[in-house]
Motif scaffolding. Structure first.
Motif, PDB file in Angstrom:
ATOM      1  N   HIS A   1     -11.616  -0.364  -9.140  1.00  0.00           N
ATOM      2  CA  HIS A   1     -11.708  -0.733  -7.721  1.00  0.00           C
ATOM      3  C   HIS A   1     -12.858  -1.693  -7.466  1.00  0.00           C
ATOM      4  O   HIS A   1     -12.738  -2.619  -6.652  1.00  0.00           O
ATOM      5  CB  HIS A   1     -11.882   0.525  -6.870  1.00  0.00           C
ATOM      6  CG  HIS A   1     -10.618   1.311  -6.698  1.00  0.00           C
ATOM      7  ND1 HIS A   1     -10.579   2.533  -6.075  1.00  0.00           N
ATOM      8  CD2 HIS A   1      -9.340   1.045  -7.070  1.00  0.00           C
ATOM      9  CE1 HIS A   1      -9.336   2.983  -6.052  1.00  0.00           C
ATOM     10  NE2 HIS A   1      -8.564   2.094  -6.658  1.00  0.00           N
ATOM     11  N   ALA A   2     -13.978  -1.493  -8.145  1.00  0.00           N
ATOM     12  CA  ALA A   2     -15.125  -2.381  -7.954  1.00  0.00           C
ATOM     13  C   ALA A   2     -14.803  -3.808  -8.358  1.00  0.00           C
ATOM     14  O   ALA A   2     -15.444  -4.757  -7.886  1.00  0.00           O
ATOM     15  CB  ALA A   2     -16.323  -1.863  -8.761  1.00  0.00           C
ATOM     16  N   GLN A   3     -13.793  -3.987  -9.216  1.00  0.00           N
ATOM     17  CA  GLN A   3     -13.379  -5.317  -9.651  1.00  0.00           C
ATOM     18  C   GLN A   3     -12.135  -5.814  -8.908  1.00  0.00           C
ATOM     19  O   GLN A   3     -11.550  -6.834  -9.276  1.00  0.00           O
ATOM     20  CB  GLN A   3     -13.104  -5.296 -11.159  1.00  0.00           C
ATOM     21  CG  GLN A   3     -14.319  -4.954 -11.994  1.00  0.00           C
ATOM     22  CD  GLN A   3     -14.031  -4.970 -13.482  1.00  0.00           C
ATOM     23  OE1 GLN A   3     -13.143  -5.691 -13.948  1.00  0.00           O
ATOM     24  NE2 GLN A   3     -14.775  -4.201 -14.246  1.00  0.00           N
ATOM     25  N   GLY A   4     -11.706  -5.078  -7.872  1.00  0.00           N
ATOM     26  CA  GLY A   4     -10.530  -5.479  -7.114  1.00  0.00           C
ATOM     27  C   GLY A   4      -9.223  -5.209  -7.830  1.00  0.00           C
ATOM     28  O   GLY A   4      -8.196  -5.817  -7.503  1.00  0.00           O
ATOM     29  N   ILE A   5      -9.239  -4.283  -8.787  1.00  0.00           N
ATOM     30  CA  ILE A   5      -8.043  -3.968  -9.578  1.00  0.00           C
ATOM     31  C   ILE A   5      -7.511  -2.605  -9.152  1.00  0.00           C
ATOM     32  O   ILE A   5      -8.227  -1.594  -9.227  1.00  0.00           O
ATOM     33  CB  ILE A   5      -8.365  -3.972 -11.082  1.00  0.00           C
ATOM     34  CG1 ILE A   5      -8.833  -5.365 -11.518  1.00  0.00           C
ATOM     35  CG2 ILE A   5      -7.156  -3.522 -11.903  1.00  0.00           C
ATOM     36  CD1 ILE A   5      -9.350  -5.412 -12.948  1.00  0.00           C
ATOM     37  N   ARG A   6      -6.274  -2.555  -8.714  1.00  0.00           N
ATOM     38  CA  ARG A   6      -5.647  -1.298  -8.326  1.00  0.00           C
ATOM     39  C   ARG A   6      -5.249  -0.487  -9.563  1.00  0.00           C
ATOM     40  O   ARG A   6      -5.017  -1.057 -10.627  1.00  0.00           O
ATOM     41  CB  ARG A   6      -4.422  -1.575  -7.458  1.00  0.00           C
ATOM     42  CG  ARG A   6      -4.800  -2.016  -6.058  1.00  0.00           C
ATOM     43  CD  ARG A   6      -3.633  -2.601  -5.290  1.00  0.00           C
ATOM     44  NE  ARG A   6      -3.964  -2.728  -3.885  1.00  0.00           N
ATOM     45  CZ  ARG A   6      -4.721  -3.684  -3.357  1.00  0.00           C
ATOM     46  NH1 ARG A   6      -5.217  -4.628  -4.142  1.00  0.00           N
ATOM     47  NH2 ARG A   6      -4.978  -3.732  -2.066  1.00  0.00           N
ATOM     48  N   VAL A   7      -5.124   0.817  -9.392  1.00  0.00           N
ATOM     49  CA  VAL A   7      -4.696   1.702 -10.471  1.00  0.00           C
ATOM     50  C   VAL A   7      -3.384   2.360 -10.073  1.00  0.00           C
ATOM     51  O   VAL A   7      -3.281   2.969  -8.995  1.00  0.00           O
ATOM     52  CB  VAL A   7      -5.756   2.774 -10.769  1.00  0.00           C
ATOM     53  CG1 VAL A   7      -5.247   3.750 -11.838  1.00  0.00           C
ATOM     54  CG2 VAL A   7      -7.061   2.123 -11.219  1.00  0.00           C
TER      55      VAL A   7
ATOM     56  N   ILE B   1      -5.828   6.927  -6.275  1.00  0.00           N
ATOM     57  CA  ILE B   1      -4.812   6.186  -7.029  1.00  0.00           C
ATOM     58  C   ILE B   1      -4.001   5.342  -6.044  1.00  0.00           C
ATOM     59  O   ILE B   1      -3.539   5.829  -5.018  1.00  0.00           O
ATOM     60  CB  ILE B   1      -3.906   7.160  -7.817  1.00  0.00           C
ATOM     61  CG1 ILE B   1      -4.749   8.060  -8.733  1.00  0.00           C
ATOM     62  CG2 ILE B   1      -2.857   6.401  -8.598  1.00  0.00           C
ATOM     63  CD1 ILE B   1      -5.660   7.308  -9.671  1.00  0.00           C
ATOM     64  N   ASP B   2      -3.820   4.068  -6.371  1.00  0.00           N
ATOM     65  CA  ASP B   2      -3.280   3.101  -5.397  1.00  0.00           C
ATOM     66  C   ASP B   2      -1.764   3.041  -5.343  1.00  0.00           C
ATOM     67  O   ASP B   2      -1.197   2.472  -4.404  1.00  0.00           O
ATOM     68  CB  ASP B   2      -3.815   1.711  -5.731  1.00  0.00           C
ATOM     69  CG  ASP B   2      -5.330   1.649  -5.683  1.00  0.00           C
ATOM     70  OD1 ASP B   2      -5.871   1.554  -4.578  1.00  0.00           O
ATOM     71  OD2 ASP B   2      -5.967   1.705  -6.755  1.00  0.00           O
ATOM     72  N   GLY B   3      -1.096   3.584  -6.358  1.00  0.00           N
ATOM     73  CA  GLY B   3       0.357   3.505  -6.353  1.00  0.00           C
ATOM     74  C   GLY B   3       0.946   4.187  -7.569  1.00  0.00           C
ATOM     75  O   GLY B   3       0.240   4.632  -8.478  1.00  0.00           O
ATOM     76  N   PHE B   4       2.267   4.255  -7.585  1.00  0.00           N
ATOM     77  CA  PHE B   4       3.007   4.856  -8.688  1.00  0.00           C
ATOM     78  C   PHE B   4       4.030   3.887  -9.249  1.00  0.00           C
ATOM     79  O   PHE B   4       4.621   3.085  -8.508  1.00  0.00           O
ATOM     80  CB  PHE B   4       3.768   6.102  -8.228  1.00  0.00           C
ATOM     81  CG  PHE B   4       2.917   7.281  -7.875  1.00  0.00           C
ATOM     82  CD1 PHE B   4       1.660   7.483  -8.429  1.00  0.00           C
ATOM     83  CD2 PHE B   4       3.399   8.232  -6.974  1.00  0.00           C
ATOM     84  CE1 PHE B   4       0.897   8.590  -8.111  1.00  0.00           C
ATOM     85  CE2 PHE B   4       2.652   9.349  -6.645  1.00  0.00           C
ATOM     86  CZ  PHE B   4       1.402   9.535  -7.205  1.00  0.00           C
ATOM     87  N   ARG B   5       4.239   3.973 -10.551  1.00  0.00           N
ATOM     88  CA  ARG B   5       5.440   3.422 -11.178  1.00  0.00           C
ATOM     89  C   ARG B   5       6.333   4.628 -11.451  1.00  0.00           C
ATOM     90  O   ARG B   5       5.963   5.533 -12.183  1.00  0.00           O
ATOM     91  CB  ARG B   5       5.102   2.688 -12.474  1.00  0.00           C
ATOM     92  CG  ARG B   5       6.338   2.127 -13.211  1.00  0.00           C
ATOM     93  CD  ARG B   5       6.910   3.112 -14.193  1.00  0.00           C
ATOM     94  NE  ARG B   5       7.931   2.552 -15.077  1.00  0.00           N
ATOM     95  CZ  ARG B   5       8.638   3.273 -15.932  1.00  0.00           C
ATOM     96  NH1 ARG B   5       8.446   4.580 -16.036  1.00  0.00           N
ATOM     97  NH2 ARG B   5       9.538   2.696 -16.697  1.00  0.00           N
TER      98      ARG B   5
END
Length: 535
Positions: free
Chosen positions: A126-132, A261-265
């Motif tokens: 998140h600190a790097q602007g990357i979602r998980v 957690i930003d989303g699911f696959r």
């Protein structure tokens, strides 16, 4: 410096998919959790040691930031079955390193790491602007293997089961024993076991690969399975009045509520009712909004929870699934279009017709997948170019950018070849540099994902894309084999300074044209001097 117009994540997703166990071993102390072991020559399906700590290490080294991705999709990290099942045609011991054989949705698998390591990884991303994004399964749990049966105290094994081999393991399981009711039980899953309802013949009730099928279609309230009630480390509790579907939705979205957690696959989408996916999405949206309100300093932005689904054979189109909770679906077609990658105009024009503007949906194209094949390793330069310049969303499979070679392909299970260890000791640095330049260029320009597409000339092939919503414009030229004067008057203004993101050179528009030297690839974007931007 280039003028970046990245757009929103929903408009320009660049997702990096990693099989965590095969990526990087950040903490060797967790390698043999639950007694799991490597298997000498038959090491295809064992846990190899990759973990959450390894992902954090590469995040801190800047690997993903340098690659320009804005989301990290990881294999399901919650607890998997402890032992092995038969892989392929009895060729190897198949453990749940991939995350598709769930045992307990409420706790981390110890091979993946600790809650603190998960929080550390998510916060660093998140600190790097990357979602998980988590890979999740609502269709089925894992098989009951010998080790898990022993660990759970289930009385379904014949004496001597600890000596079982690939050839005879099933002979040590008493499949006629009603003690199987102490496992998930009839109310929870369909299975060909005593006391259970058998799997059906339709997509929603069948047992995929003989796995137990969750009864997500059954609205009746259920109690926790006995094995979970007795399991000392579970976080699962009885939820009165809750159905199987409700438990699964609750368990999965607790990861969102607790870690952000930003989303699911979502796996095996065709085998679960659309209403179940709608419920999962609604619960995910609520959970992430709550987490962001409580953790304002740890969030990236206020974007809502995001879901992408795997529906076998889905292509570059809108489907009814986009109305069932999914922001995107995986695009199985793009990989099959490799014959067009060297001359991609028809492919790009077709995809632009689908995704240009803001049609309200997206899909993720890819060139390699853990479920299909690895793209031809001799053509990864062309594959990276086509994928990163394609309209719509994109997914990078770990190692496509480094030339990761395929692993062994056992009979009956060729997908194992796609899940080899990341080639950290033998990276193709030229290929990685190529992918990085393309991906960072894409990350700066929503026009590539959502812009109106127009071919400028055939040889060398050149096109422009323009996103009307943001004013973002790019021009791309492929395979310049001799100095070229290119007309860009319809894209850039007279006297405007442009940068080629591939070479770093700048050019100026004179008479509506730019002069370009011989080059493999030219990626033109607006450029502004730092001093001018500071004013």
């Amino acid at each position: 410096m280039p003028v970046a117009v990245p757009g929103s994540f929903a408009d320009n997703p660049i997702v990096y998919f990693v099989v965590t166990d095969r990526f990087l071993n950040g903490n060797p102390a967790n390698d043999h959790a639950y007694g799991r072991q490597r298997d000498g020559e038959q090491d295809i399906g064992t846990f190899h040691g990759g973990d959450l700590k390894g992902l954090t290490q590469k995040l801190r080294e800047g690997y993903f930031r340098a690659l320009g991705v804005n989301a990290l999709w990881i294999t399901a990290p919650y607890e998997q079955i402890h032992g092995w099942t038969v892989g392929g045609q009895k060729e190897f011991k198949h453990y749940a390193y991939h995350g598709y054989y769930a045992l307990d949705y409420t706790v981390l698998d110890r091979n993946m790491g600790t809650p603190e390591e998960l929080r550390e990884m998510v916060d660093e991303a998140h600190a790097q602007g990357i979602r998980v994004l988590f890979d999740v399964v609502m269709n089925h749990p894992g098989y009951l293997d010998l080790q898990t049966a022993r660990d759970l105290g289930l009385k379904v094994l014949w004496p001597g089961a600890e000596q079982a081999t690939l050839r005879d393991q099933h002979s040590y399981i008493d499949y006629n024993n009603f003690a199987f009711g102490d496992w998930w039980g009839r109310d929870w899953v369909r299975a060909d076991l005593p006391g259970y309802l058998p799997g059906g013949r339709d997509d929603l009730t069948m047992q995929v690969a003989y796995l137990p099928d969750f009864r997500t279609d059954h609205p009746a309230p259920v109690k926790l399975p006995k094995f979970l009630r007795d399991k000392a480390d579970t976080r699962a509790t009885d939820l009165p009045g809750t159905s199987v579907r409700g438990y699964l939705v609750h368990w999965l979205t607790q990861w969102v509520r607790e870690y952000g957690i930003d989303g699911f696959r979502a796996d095996t989408v065709k085998h679960v009712e659309p209403d179940a996916w709608r419920e999962l999405k609604a619960a995910g949206v609520k959970a992430l909004a709550e987490w962001k309100r409580e953790n304002p300093s740890r969030k990236i932005d206020d974007a809502p929870f995001w879901m992408v689904g795997e529906y076998w054979g889905h292509g570059a189109r809108r489907s009814e699934l986009h109305g069932a909770g999914f922001d995107a679906m995986l695009d199985f077609d793009f990989q099959q279009r490799g014959g067009q990658f060297d001359q991609p105009e028809a492919l790009f024009a077709e995809y632009a017709q689908v995704y240009a503007g803001r049609p309200g949906f997206n899909n993720l194209a890819y060139v390699s997948s853990h479920d299909t094949t690895l793209f031809d390793r001799s053509r990864l330069f062309a594959a990276g170019t086509a994928l990163m310049l394609a309209p719509g969303g994109v997914q990078i499979y770990y190692g496509d950018e480094t030339g990761r070679p395929a692993g062994p392909a056992p009979k009956g299970d060729p997908q194992q070849a796609t899940r080899s260890d990341m080639n950290w000791a033998a990276i193709d640095t030229g290929l990685l540099d190529h992918w990085r330049k393309l991906t960072r260029f894409r990350a700066r320009h929503v026009a590539l994902a959502r812009g109106e597409h127009r071919q400028l000339q055939d040889r060398p092939y050149a096109f422009t894309r323009h996103d009307a919503a943001t004013g973002d414009r790019v021009v791309v030229v492929m395979g310049v084999t001799a100095p070229l004067v290119l007309d860009v008057s319809g894209s850039f203004a007279e006297g405007e300074t442009l940068q080629d993101a591939y070479s770093g050179r700048t050019v100026t528009v004179r008479g509506g044209k730019v002069s370009l030297p011989e080059a493999r690839l030219v990626l033109l974007e607006r450029w502004a001097a730092p001093a001018a931007r500071s004013r």
